[in-house]
Design a protein around this motif. Structure first.
Motif, PDB file in Angstrom:
ATOM      1  N   VAL A 132       0.904  -1.356  -0.053  1.00 53.42           N
ATOM      2  CA  VAL A 132      -0.014  -0.066  -0.161  1.00 53.42           C
ATOM      3  C   VAL A 132       0.939   1.338  -0.129  1.00 53.42           C
ATOM      4  N   THR A 135       0.981   7.230   0.917  1.00 53.44           N
ATOM      5  CA  THR A 135       0.042   8.460   0.871  1.00 53.44           C
ATOM      6  C   THR A 135      -1.314   7.549   1.435  1.00 53.44           C
ATOM      7  N   THR A 136      -1.561   6.431   1.038  1.00 50.31           N
ATOM      8  CA  THR A 136      -2.884   5.760   1.564  1.00 50.31           C
ATOM      9  C   THR A 136      -2.757   5.513   2.909  1.00 50.31           C
ATOM     10  N   LEU A 137      -1.635   4.722   3.279  1.00 53.44           N
ATOM     11  CA  LEU A 137      -1.559   4.644   4.730  1.00 53.44           C
ATOM     12  C   LEU A 137      -1.828   5.796   5.636  1.00 53.44           C
ATOM     13  N   GLU A 140      -5.562   6.980   5.097  1.00 52.82           N
ATOM     14  CA  GLU A 140      -6.932   6.011   5.448  1.00 52.82           C
ATOM     15  C   GLU A 140      -6.788   5.294   6.646  1.00 52.82           C
ATOM     16  N   ILE A 148      -8.581  -0.642   5.177  1.00 53.50           N
ATOM     17  CA  ILE A 148      -7.498  -0.985   4.076  1.00 53.50           C
ATOM     18  C   ILE A 148      -6.964  -2.370   4.549  1.00 53.50           C
ATOM     19  N   PHE A 172      -5.301  -0.623  10.379  1.00 55.29           N
ATOM     20  CA  PHE A 172      -5.897  -1.119   8.908  1.00 55.29           C
ATOM     21  C   PHE A 172      -6.143  -2.764   9.201  1.00 55.29           C
ATOM     22  N   ASP A 194      -0.304  -2.502  -4.682  1.00 53.59           N
ATOM     23  CA  ASP A 194      -0.857  -1.134  -4.985  1.00 53.59           C
ATOM     24  C   ASP A 194      -2.122  -0.947  -5.323  1.00 53.59           C
ATOM     25  N   SER A 195      -3.157  -1.635  -4.945  1.00 49.23           N
ATOM     26  CA  SER A 195      -4.355  -1.678  -5.218  1.00 49.23           C
ATOM     27  C   SER A 195      -5.339  -0.955  -4.357  1.00 49.23           C
ATOM     28  N   ASN A 196      -4.834  -0.842  -3.175  1.00 48.01           N
ATOM     29  CA  ASN A 196      -5.621   0.128  -2.006  1.00 48.01           C
ATOM     30  C   ASN A 196      -6.770  -0.693  -1.727  1.00 48.01           C
ATOM     31  N   SER A 198      -9.708  -3.035   0.176  1.00 47.20           N
ATOM     32  CA  SER A 198      -9.985  -3.283   1.640  1.00 47.20           C
ATOM     33  C   SER A 198      -9.514  -4.482   2.183  1.00 47.20           C
TER      34      SER A 198
END
Ligand SMILES: NC(=O)c1ccc[n+]([C@@H]2O[C@H](COP(=O)([O-])OP(=O)(O)OC[C@H]3O[C@@H](n4cnc5c(N)ncnc54)[C@H](OP(=O)(O)O)[C@@H]3O)[C@@H](O)[C@H]2O)c1
Length: 209
Positions: A132, A135-137, A140, A148, A172, A194-196, A198
């Motif tokens: 992941v 930036t997403t970590l 989110e 995630i 997460f 790298d799909s983000n 859940s």
């Protein structure tokens, strides 16, 4: 828990902040600890900066968040101190940045984990936080609804359980995929990488039903 983090960049800095905010004691192991003054100051006394060796010393668990090409040097530096501790490995080869060591890891049919594992044969290695974007970590963590998913793979049951707890504490959804030989299911180039997705979404492409 006392957590040593090798590296304090995008991944190390982000996950370290989340763990410090969850109440863990974080030590970032870097080459220039003084440069982390502002990061440390923002973490309310729950984080310090030190050398890689000092970060591993006394840690209950270690997260590797260094460039993949640094592994041979870092493993030589920390291997004795790390011993059989739990090592969460977020590192991913990124060509051409990681040179021949990274290229060889990506070419392995058994997965990139097996480029790292022989360097630290006693460590309880768990692949974690490798899929992941930082930036997403950062944005989110602890979100409402489905969180995630963070795939995990490793051969030691206690280490996997500790990794599950630390993924949860960071905000997460831990998804145990299986032994280290199954970590290739979420290596670069897989649907999961790298799909983000859940935790719920990630199960099918990981072959978990
Ligand atoms: N960025 C992402 O979204 C992402 C997602 C998943 C996985 N990953 C993987 O996670 C790892 C870290 O990525 P990142 O984006 O956080 O990298 P980064 O921002 O460049 O941070 C790397 C960290 O490692 C330290 N470092 C660099 N070279 C080193 C060396 N030779 N020895 C020891 N420490 C060294 C750096 O600090 P000093 O230079 O001060 O030592 C820095 O704190 C990589 O393997 C990457 O492929 C990244």
């Amino acid at each position: 828990m006392k957590i040593g983090i090798l590296g304090a960049g995008m991944i190390g800095g982000t996950v370290g902040r989340l763990w410090a905010q969850a109440g863990h004691d974080v030590t970032f192991g870097v080459r220039h600890p003084a440069r982390l003054a502002s990061l440390i100051a923002g973490l309310g006394g729950k984080a310090t900066a030190a050398s890689a060796l000092e970060a591993v010393h006394g840690a209950d668990a270690v997260l590797a968040a260094i460039p993949f090409r640094a592994w041979p040097d870092i493993a030589g530096e920390i291997g004795g101190e790390l011993g059989d501790k739990v090592l969460l490995d977020a590192t991913v080869p990124d060509p051409p940045r990681d040179g021949a060591f990274g290229d060889a890891a990506l070419a392995r049919p058994d997965g990139v984990a097996f480029a790292v594992a022989p360097l630290l044969p006693r460590a309880k290695l768990v692949r974690a936080f490798s899929t992941v974007m930082w930036t997403t970590l950062g944005s989110e963590a602890h979100r409402a609804g489905d969180r995630i998913g963070i795939p995990l793979a490793g051969d030691d049951a206690e280490a996997l359980a500790l990794a599950e707890r630390l993924v949860t504490d960071a905000g997460f959804d831990p998804v145990v995929v299986g032994p280290l030989s199954e970590a290739k299911r979420f290596d670069p180039g897989t649907k999961v990488f790298d799909s983000n997705m859940s935790g719920r979404e990630v199960a099918a492409p990981l072959g978990l039903g």
